[in-house]
Write a protein that holds these residues in place. Sequence first.
Motif, PDB file in Angstrom:
ATOM      1  N   LYS A  63       1.116  -4.435  10.552  1.00 48.74           N
ATOM      2  CA  LYS A  63       1.081  -2.979  10.416  1.00 48.74           C
ATOM      3  C   LYS A  63      -0.256  -2.378  10.844  1.00 48.74           C
ATOM      4  CE  LYS A  63       4.340  -3.097   6.555  1.00 48.74           C
ATOM      5  NZ  LYS A  63       4.634  -4.507   6.555  1.00 48.74           N
ATOM      6  N   LEU A  64      -1.317  -3.177  10.832  1.00 42.55           N
ATOM      7  CA  LEU A  64      -2.652  -2.695  11.165  1.00 42.55           C
ATOM      8  C   LEU A  64      -3.209  -3.467  12.355  1.00 42.55           C
ATOM      9  CD1 LEU A  64      -4.088  -2.501   7.534  1.00 42.55           C
ATOM     10  CD2 LEU A  64      -3.130  -0.627   8.879  1.00 42.55           C
ATOM     11  N   THR A  65      -4.205  -2.871  13.017  1.00 44.91           N
ATOM     12  CA  THR A  65      -4.795  -3.530  14.183  1.00 44.91           C
ATOM     13  C   THR A  65      -5.814  -4.585  13.801  1.00 44.91           C
ATOM     14  OG1 THR A  65      -6.569  -1.894  14.384  1.00 44.91           O
ATOM     15  CG2 THR A  65      -4.497  -1.443  15.562  1.00 44.91           C
ATOM     16  N   GLY A  66      -6.358  -4.481  12.593  1.00 40.31           N
ATOM     17  CA  GLY A  66      -7.368  -5.441  12.168  1.00 40.31           C
ATOM     18  C   GLY A  66      -8.776  -5.018  12.530  1.00 40.31           C
ATOM     19  N   ASP A  67      -8.926  -3.812  13.097  1.00 44.86           N
ATOM     20  CA  ASP A  67     -10.285  -3.359  13.401  1.00 44.86           C
ATOM     21  C   ASP A  67     -10.989  -2.951  12.102  1.00 44.86           C
ATOM     22  OD1 ASP A  67      -9.365  -0.785  12.771  1.00 44.86           O
ATOM     23  OD2 ASP A  67      -9.401  -0.076  14.829  1.00 44.86           O
ATOM     24  N   GLU A  68     -12.266  -2.700  12.202  1.00 47.43           N
ATOM     25  CA  GLU A  68     -13.066  -2.432  11.008  1.00 47.43           C
ATOM     26  C   GLU A  68     -12.564  -1.216  10.238  1.00 47.43           C
ATOM     27  OE1 GLU A  68     -17.751  -1.835   9.840  1.00 47.43           O
ATOM     28  OE2 GLU A  68     -17.224  -2.835  11.713  1.00 47.43           O
ATOM     29  N   GLU A  69     -12.120  -0.192  10.946  1.00 44.71           N
ATOM     30  CA  GLU A  69     -11.619   1.021  10.287  1.00 44.71           C
ATOM     31  C   GLU A  69     -10.360   0.729   9.477  1.00 44.71           C
ATOM     32  OE1 GLU A  69      -9.777   5.155  11.839  1.00 44.71           O
ATOM     33  OE2 GLU A  69     -11.780   4.669  12.608  1.00 44.71           O
ATOM     34  N   ASP A  70      -9.439  -0.036  10.033  1.00 45.19           N
ATOM     35  CA  ASP A  70      -8.218  -0.402   9.312  1.00 45.19           C
ATOM     36  C   ASP A  70      -8.533  -1.240   8.075  1.00 45.19           C
ATOM     37  OD1 ASP A  70      -6.457   0.899  10.958  1.00 45.19           O
ATOM     38  OD2 ASP A  70      -5.691  -0.902  11.944  1.00 45.19           O
ATOM     39  N   ILE A  71      -9.442  -2.182   8.227  1.00 49.52           N
ATOM     40  CA  ILE A  71      -9.792  -3.055   7.104  1.00 49.52           C
ATOM     41  C   ILE A  71     -10.455  -2.261   5.995  1.00 49.52           C
ATOM     42  CG2 ILE A  71     -11.255  -4.996   6.415  1.00 49.52           C
ATOM     43  CD1 ILE A  71     -10.620  -6.174   9.248  1.00 49.52           C
ATOM     44  N   ASP A  72     -11.366  -1.342   6.368  1.00 46.90           N
ATOM     45  CA  ASP A  72     -11.990  -0.479   5.363  1.00 46.90           C
ATOM     46  C   ASP A  72     -10.938   0.336   4.634  1.00 46.90           C
ATOM     47  OD1 ASP A  72     -14.498  -1.382   6.059  1.00 46.90           O
ATOM     48  OD2 ASP A  72     -15.101   0.444   7.114  1.00 46.90           O
ATOM     49  N   MET A  73     -10.021   0.931   5.390  1.00 50.42           N
ATOM     50  CA  MET A  73      -8.972   1.761   4.805  1.00 50.42           C
ATOM     51  C   MET A  73      -8.120   0.939   3.828  1.00 50.42           C
ATOM     52  SD  MET A  73      -5.724   3.599   6.619  1.00 50.42           S
ATOM     53  CE  MET A  73      -4.998   1.979   6.896  1.00 50.42           C
ATOM     54  N   LEU A  74      -7.735  -0.256   4.229  1.00 55.78           N
ATOM     55  CA  LEU A  74      -6.922  -1.117   3.380  1.00 55.78           C
ATOM     56  C   LEU A  74      -7.677  -1.495   2.105  1.00 55.78           C
ATOM     57  CD1 LEU A  74      -4.468  -2.883   2.778  1.00 55.78           C
ATOM     58  CD2 LEU A  74      -5.451  -4.623   4.283  1.00 55.78           C
ATOM     59  N   ALA A  75      -8.925  -1.879   2.243  1.00 54.97           N
ATOM     60  CA  ALA A  75      -9.716  -2.293   1.084  1.00 54.97           C
ATOM     61  C   ALA A  75      -9.887  -1.137   0.100  1.00 54.97           C
ATOM     62  CB  ALA A  75     -11.076  -2.822   1.534  1.00 54.97           C
ATOM     63  N   PHE A  76     -10.234   0.038   0.600  1.00 55.55           N
ATOM     64  CA  PHE A  76     -10.446   1.166  -0.301  1.00 55.55           C
ATOM     65  C   PHE A  76      -9.139   1.666  -0.907  1.00 55.55           C
ATOM     66  CE2 PHE A  76     -14.546   1.317   1.936  1.00 55.55           C
ATOM     67  CZ  PHE A  76     -15.363   1.262   0.825  1.00 55.55           C
ATOM     68  N   ALA A  77      -8.057   1.608  -0.161  1.00 53.03           N
ATOM     69  CA  ALA A  77      -6.758   1.989  -0.722  1.00 53.03           C
ATOM     70  C   ALA A  77      -6.375   1.029  -1.853  1.00 53.03           C
ATOM     71  CB  ALA A  77      -5.689   1.993   0.370  1.00 53.03           C
ATOM     72  N   PHE A  78      -6.607  -0.249  -1.643  1.00 54.78           N
ATOM     73  CA  PHE A  78      -6.333  -1.243  -2.679  1.00 54.78           C
ATOM     74  C   PHE A  78      -7.172  -0.961  -3.929  1.00 54.78           C
ATOM     75  CE2 PHE A  78      -7.712  -5.153  -4.773  1.00 54.78           C
ATOM     76  CZ  PHE A  78      -6.496  -5.643  -5.212  1.00 54.78           C
ATOM     77  N   LEU A  79      -8.467  -0.735  -3.733  1.00 56.64           N
ATOM     78  CA  LEU A  79      -9.348  -0.502  -4.874  1.00 56.64           C
ATOM     79  C   LEU A  79      -9.006   0.770  -5.629  1.00 56.64           C
ATOM     80  CD1 LEU A  79     -12.758  -1.611  -3.363  1.00 56.64           C
ATOM     81  CD2 LEU A  79     -11.438  -2.782  -5.146  1.00 56.64           C
ATOM     82  N   GLU A  80      -8.552   1.789  -4.922  1.00 58.02           N
ATOM     83  CA  GLU A  80      -8.169   3.035  -5.592  1.00 58.02           C
ATOM     84  C   GLU A  80      -7.002   2.836  -6.546  1.00 58.02           C
ATOM     85  OE1 GLU A  80      -7.406   5.958  -2.594  1.00 58.02           O
ATOM     86  OE2 GLU A  80      -9.529   6.362  -2.285  1.00 58.02           O
ATOM     87  N   GLU A  81      -6.159   1.875  -6.253  1.00 60.51           N
ATOM     88  CA  GLU A  81      -4.981   1.612  -7.084  1.00 60.51           C
ATOM     89  C   GLU A  81      -5.272   0.675  -8.255  1.00 60.51           C
ATOM     90  OE1 GLU A  81      -2.000   3.137  -6.751  1.00 60.51           O
ATOM     91  OE2 GLU A  81      -3.041   4.301  -5.207  1.00 60.51           O
ATOM     92  N   MET A  82      -6.421   0.025  -8.228  1.00 58.01           N
ATOM     93  CA  MET A  82      -6.733  -0.971  -9.246  1.00 58.01           C
ATOM     94  C   MET A  82      -7.542  -0.364 -10.384  1.00 58.01           C
ATOM     95  SD  MET A  82      -5.298  -3.628  -8.036  1.00 58.01           S
ATOM     96  CE  MET A  82      -5.913  -4.956  -9.020  1.00 58.01           C
ATOM     97  N   GLU A  83      -7.272  -0.829 -11.586  1.00 55.80           N
ATOM     98  CA  GLU A  83      -8.076  -0.476 -12.754  1.00 55.80           C
ATOM     99  C   GLU A  83      -9.180  -1.524 -12.892  1.00 55.80           C
ATOM    100  OE1 GLU A  83      -7.742   2.189 -14.693  1.00 55.80           O
ATOM    101  OE2 GLU A  83      -5.992   2.896 -13.575  1.00 55.80           O
TER     102      GLU A  83
END
Length: 85
Positions: free
Chosen positions: A14-34
């Motif tokens: 679903k993602l290209t694996g570039d730095e922007e995609d990875i940052d987006m994925l990491a921060f989206a994950f962290l936003e959902e975590m307690e």
Amino acid sequence: MKLVDELYELYRDKLTGDEEDIDMLAFAFLEEMEYEDLLHIIQEMDKQEVYNLMGVYLIESLKGKFAQEEYGQRRAPIYPQRNIH
């Protein structure tokens, strides 16, 4: 790390694996975590994973600190501090 493997499998097509995609994925994950969820993940890590985690944190944090300074003078931060919660 099991978590990284799971995220990779979920998003590798679903993602290209570039730095922007990875940052987006990491921060989206962290936003959902307690906070407690993150502690649980860390508690499940083996010793080497905890050392790797702390190593990456220290390296990136120190890079940011040094990037902010130029011969003792403060500059605008290159990577702004982000609060997830």
